[in-house]
Design an enzyme around this catalytic site. Structure first.
Site, PDB file in Angstrom:
ATOM      1  N   ARG A   1       3.751  -0.395  -4.737  1.00  0.00           N
ATOM      2  CA  ARG A   1       3.453  -0.946  -3.404  1.00  0.00           C
ATOM      3  C   ARG A   1       2.108  -1.656  -3.361  1.00  0.00           C
ATOM      4  NH1 ARG A   1       6.896   1.488   0.214  1.00  0.00           N
ATOM      5  NH2 ARG A   1       5.603   0.751   1.916  1.00  0.00           N
TER       6      ARG A   1
ATOM      7  N   TRP B   1      -3.060  -2.621  -1.642  1.00  0.00           N
ATOM      8  CA  TRP B   1      -2.836  -4.055  -1.841  1.00  0.00           C
ATOM      9  C   TRP B   1      -3.653  -4.720  -0.744  1.00  0.00           C
ATOM     10  CZ3 TRP B   1      -1.055  -8.312   0.847  1.00  0.00           C
ATOM     11  CH2 TRP B   1      -0.743  -9.432   0.071  1.00  0.00           C
TER      12      TRP B   1
ATOM     13  N   LYS C   1      10.161 -16.979 -11.619  1.00  0.00           N
ATOM     14  CA  LYS C   1       9.878 -16.088 -12.762  1.00  0.00           C
ATOM     15  C   LYS C   1       8.679 -16.622 -13.545  1.00  0.00           C
ATOM     16  CE  LYS C   1      11.927 -13.988 -11.155  1.00  0.00           C
ATOM     17  NZ  LYS C   1      12.198 -12.820 -10.381  1.00  0.00           N
TER      18      LYS C   1
ATOM     19  N   CYS D   1       0.850  -1.183   0.000  1.00  0.00           N
ATOM     20  CA  CYS D   1       0.000   0.000   0.000  1.00  0.00           C
ATOM     21  C   CYS D   1       0.885   1.232   0.000  1.00  0.00           C
ATOM     22  CB  CYS D   1      -0.932   0.089   1.202  1.00  0.00           C
ATOM     23  SG  CYS D   1      -2.044  -1.303   1.314  1.00  0.00           S
TER      24      CYS D   1
ATOM     25  N   LYS E   1       5.341  -4.720  -5.516  1.00  0.00           N
ATOM     26  CA  LYS E   1       6.808  -4.668  -5.601  1.00  0.00           C
ATOM     27  C   LYS E   1       7.446  -4.607  -4.216  1.00  0.00           C
ATOM     28  CE  LYS E   1      10.552  -4.127  -8.157  1.00  0.00           C
ATOM     29  NZ  LYS E   1      10.995  -5.381  -8.798  1.00  0.00           N
TER      30      LYS E   1
ATOM     31  N   GLU F   1       5.180 -16.286 -11.437  1.00  0.00           N
ATOM     32  CA  GLU F   1       4.589 -14.961 -11.236  1.00  0.00           C
ATOM     33  C   GLU F   1       4.319 -14.232 -12.544  1.00  0.00           C
ATOM     34  OE1 GLU F   1       7.259 -12.846  -8.638  1.00  0.00           O
ATOM     35  OE2 GLU F   1       8.949 -13.160  -9.954  1.00  0.00           O
TER      36      GLU F   1
ATOM     37  N   HIS G   1      13.119 -39.090  -4.837  1.00  0.00           N
ATOM     38  CA  HIS G   1      12.488 -39.120  -3.511  1.00  0.00           C
ATOM     39  C   HIS G   1      11.036 -38.676  -3.581  1.00  0.00           C
ATOM     40  CE1 HIS G   1      16.338 -40.023  -1.754  1.00  0.00           C
ATOM     41  NE2 HIS G   1      16.851 -39.037  -2.461  1.00  0.00           N
TER      42      HIS G   1
ATOM     43  N   GLU H   1      14.902 -19.857  -8.764  1.00  0.00           N
ATOM     44  CA  GLU H   1      14.661 -18.502  -9.281  1.00  0.00           C
ATOM     45  C   GLU H   1      13.925 -18.581 -10.625  1.00  0.00           C
ATOM     46  OE1 GLU H   1      14.362 -15.645  -8.510  1.00  0.00           O
ATOM     47  OE2 GLU H   1      14.803 -14.341 -10.208  1.00  0.00           O
TER      48      GLU H   1
ATOM     49  N   ASN I   1      -1.343   1.700   5.963  1.00  0.00           N
ATOM     50  CA  ASN I   1      -0.491   0.643   5.426  1.00  0.00           C
ATOM     51  C   ASN I   1      -0.119  -0.259   6.608  1.00  0.00           C
ATOM     52  OD1 ASN I   1       2.962   0.673   4.175  1.00  0.00           O
ATOM     53  ND2 ASN I   1       1.486  -0.950   4.222  1.00  0.00           N
ATOM     54  N   GLY I   2      -0.476  -1.536   6.523  1.00  0.00           N
ATOM     55  CA  GLY I   2      -0.176  -2.454   7.625  1.00  0.00           C
ATOM     56  C   GLY I   2      -1.399  -3.288   7.956  1.00  0.00           C
TER      57      GLY I   2
HETATM   58  C1  F6R Z   1      10.014 -11.811  -7.529  1.00  0.00           C
HETATM   59  C2  F6R Z   1      10.254 -10.719  -6.639  1.00  0.00           C
HETATM   60  C3  F6R Z   1       9.985 -10.921  -5.190  1.00  0.00           C
HETATM   61  C4  F6R Z   1      10.985 -10.120  -4.354  1.00  0.00           C
HETATM   62  C5  F6R Z   1      10.666 -10.243  -2.849  1.00  0.00           C
HETATM   63  C6  F6R Z   1      11.670  -9.482  -2.012  1.00  0.00           C
HETATM   64  O1  F6R Z   1      10.330 -11.501  -8.834  1.00  0.00           O
HETATM   65  O2  F6R Z   1      10.637  -9.673  -7.070  1.00  0.00           O
HETATM   66  O3  F6R Z   1      10.031 -12.275  -4.848  1.00  0.00           O
HETATM   67  O4  F6R Z   1      12.257 -10.607  -4.614  1.00  0.00           O
HETATM   68  O5  F6R Z   1       9.390  -9.744  -2.591  1.00  0.00           O
HETATM   69  O6  F6R Z   1      11.683  -8.142  -2.339  1.00  0.00           O
HETATM   70  P1  F6R Z   1      12.900  -7.206  -1.982  1.00  0.00           P
HETATM   71  O7  F6R Z   1      14.062  -7.657  -2.807  1.00  0.00           O
HETATM   72  O8  F6R Z   1      12.424  -5.840  -2.347  1.00  0.00           O
HETATM   73  O9  F6R Z   1      13.162  -7.370  -0.523  1.00  0.00           O
END
Ligand code: F6R
Length: 601
Positions: free
Chosen positions: A28, A78, A482, A2, A596, A485, A501, A478, A104-105
């Site tokens: 956010r 959010w 990708k 948020c 983000k 998401e 396993h 990783e 926010n929270g």
């Molecule tokens: C995935 C992604 C998230 C962030 C995670 C941590 O593509 O970007 O998994 O890596 O939310 O975010 P930061 O790096 O901002 O602490």
């Protein structure tokens, strides 16, 4: 999560400024948004009222239709409590519609507070936890027979804030005074100070356009912004002297340029990010290496993509520097922190520097006297300010919610640091420069056409698996994140050795299985795993420098020892992006349900 933005001052286009601020904070959260401003009334009996606009969806090119005003607050949401609806979007009002609140929270005790307020006759319009807050202010004023004027608003806000539990940032205005009240515990709030005017926002990016005089609100502090800035300490309200910082931070507001999406643009920026680290991070990584050497127990922390950078770090420090460097997911560290002493070193890794599951354990580590050396991308973020030593990742503004260039920056810094520990920094620089070159080659149409073809071939697949061993286990995790998401396809990454396993039960005829196969000691074993998958009908895609007969498709990289992870990851980013497009996903920059910056637990 948020975003909050507020303004009080002399300018009369508060709503427009707030909208602009919210647009910058949309990373956010972007499921709905709203603005409340104080407006002069035409009615002789009522001096002013609050005008409110709320919308579901992203802000995009939206305009606001609110009258002129010099005081207002806004919010981009959010969702935590209550679905994505106009009613649940912020600001939330009290019964009199004279108090507006953005938040926010999570107010952890909102249910008990709501029950009490309902019994006292307050009516609620939303399913949110936030809505208790304006009613708490209203209730306090009613019970004391006070008005919003004088000390009324300040005291009511303070007492309401003292009643709530959890990690929160709350900002409120009212129709009767020209003031903003704000307080926080956990979630970030930043105050911008200018001549006869103040700004409040979740991060500096929205404010620096207007002023570089900044007060960072600390936890358990409250501020009243009106004619003056008045800072107090919670819960009692003792006066504090605000520290006004003059910042020379520059935030570029990135533009897409020739690219259709930020995601693709940011994937393309990686050669530059990696080369910059190879060429300019010698001193910083030497200092970090020294801190690791001097520590008695080092812990890498990260969430999501950053956690995979941390996992990669553990393998890397072991193989290159023969050092045991621990790793934990940020949200799990609370349960492991018993090991921490003043001799420990905590290395949090974070793009945003605001992730609550990093900020909170770092606070606790500091309380135990441990040193904090962070790898962080956002200048001035909470983590940046918390850290004793920081390496700024230099990835530049990352707009797409999906982390790409920040991840390659994280692993490049870890790579350089591990080699620096064994005095092989020059070798590491050359390897990173080769990785940057290889990424440039991969980004050319001649190469990407193969990835696009594969994405079309797999566009109707429901499951994708990725296997790796050693360092490539982190790559596999990783790469699957990708895909998940960006495309909403179910993807899982596994350590190759885990196959027998249980995982192998998932393989059917035609199941796509990517094999991360660098030219290292894992090669023979991961190829055996690929054979086992193929024997059960799996369709094998190899990513690495060495071809194998088991591969049905092969995406080749250069052989750059441990740095081979960089081109391998970039291939997976491109695959995820093109798979999303081939599945008709219109806005891969903002995937559903994500934000983000993750500032709630
Ligand atoms: C995935 C992604 C998230 C962030 C995670 C941590 O593509 O970007 O998994 O890596 O939310 O975010 P930061 O790096 O901002 O602490």
């Amino acid at each position: 999560m948020c975003g909050i933005f507020g303004y009080v001052g002399k300018k009369t286009n508060a709503a427009g400024m707030i909208l602009e601020g919210l647009r910058l904070l949309e990373y956010r959260g972007y499921d709905s948004w709203g603005i409340a401003t104080k407006v002069k009334s035409q009615n002789a009996k009522v001096k002013s009222f609050l005008a409110v606009e709320k919308h579901v969806g992203k802000i995009g090119d939206a305009k606001v239709d609110l009258p002129q005003s010099a005081l207002g607050i806004g919010h981009t949401r959010w969702a935590t409590h209550g679905g994505v609806t106009q009613e649940n979007s912020h600001p939330h009002l009290d019964c009199t519609k004279n108090i507006a609140v953005v938040h926010n929270g999570i107010i952890e005790n909102y249910q008990e507070l709501k029950e009490v307020l309902l019994k006292k006759g307050h009516s609620f319009l939303s399913e949110t936890d936030t809505e208790v807050f304006p009613h708490l202010i209203e209730e306090y004023l009613a019970s004391k027979g006070e008005t919003l004027q004088g000390k009324g608003f300040t005291e009511a806000f303070r007492l309401a804030f003292n009643q709530i539990k959890g990690l929160n940032a709350i900002v409120a205005i009212n129709a009767d005074t020209n003031e903003i009240a704000a307080a926080k515990t956990g979630s970030p709030l930043i105050i911008g100070v200018s001549e006869n005017e103040f700004y409040v926002a979740s991060d500096a990016i929205g404010i620096l356009k207007h002023t570089n005089k900044i007060v960072f609100l600390e936890d358990n502090q409250m501020v009243m912004l009106g004619k003056k800035l008045r800072l107090t300490k919670l819960p009692e309200g003792e006066e504090l002297e605000p520290a006004v910082n003059t910042l020379d931070w520059k935030f570029e507001d990135a533009i897409k340029g020739r690219f259709e999406h930020f995601l693709l643009k940011e994937i393309h920026e990686q050669p530059q990010v990696i080369s910059n680290i190879a060429l300019n991070y010698s001193d910083q990584t030497k200092k970090l290496a020294k801190l690791i050497k001097e520590s008695y127990g080092t812990f890498l922390l990260g969430c999501g993509t950053a956690s995979y950078a941390g996992l990669f770090g553990t393998y890397l420090f072991s193989s290159i520097a023969k050092r045991h460097v621990n790793f934990s997911i940020g949200s799990e560290f609370n349960y492991l922190e018993n090991y921490l002493t003043p001799k420990s070193l905590v290395i949090p890794i974070s793009q945003s520097g605001e992730t609550i599951d990093i900020v909170e354990p770092v606070n606790r580590a500091k309380q135990k006297g441990s040193k904090v050396a962070s790898l962080v991308n956002v200048l001035g973020s909470t983590l940046y300010r918390q850290s004793d030593f920081k390496v700024l990742l230099g990835a530049g503004s990352e707009k797409a919610v999906i982390g790409t260039k920040s991840f390659t920056a994280m692993i490049s810094v870890l790579f350089l640091t591990a080699y620096t520990l064994v005095k092989k920094q020059k070798e590491a620089k050359n390897l990173l420069l080769s990785a940057a070159k290889n990424v440039e080659e991969i980004l050319k149409e001649d190469y990407t056409k193969n990835i696009k073809k594969l994405a079309l071939e797999f566009k109707n697949k429901e499951h994708i698996y990725i296997l790796g061993r050693g360092l490539s286990y982190a790559t596999a995790l990783e790469a699957t994140l990708k895909i998940k998401e960006t495309t909403y396809v179910h993807a899982e990454g596994f350590a190759g050795g885990e196959l027998k396993h249980g995982v192998i039960a998932l393989i059917e005829k035609g199941t796509p299985v990517f094999i991360i196969a660098p030219n290292d000691e894992t090669f023979d074993d991961i190829i055996s795993n690929a054979q086992e998958v193929k024997a059960r009908g799996g369709f094998i895609i190899g990513i690495g420098p060495r071809k194998s007969d088991v591969f049905d498709r092969f995406l080749q990289t250069r052989d750059i020892t441990e740095a081979t992870i960089i081109p391998q990851v970039v291939i997976s980013q491109l695959f995820a992006y093109y798979l999303a497009l081939s599945r008709g996903i219109k806005d891969p920059d903002k995937p559903r349900n994500l934000a983000k910056s993750v500032t709630v637990k």
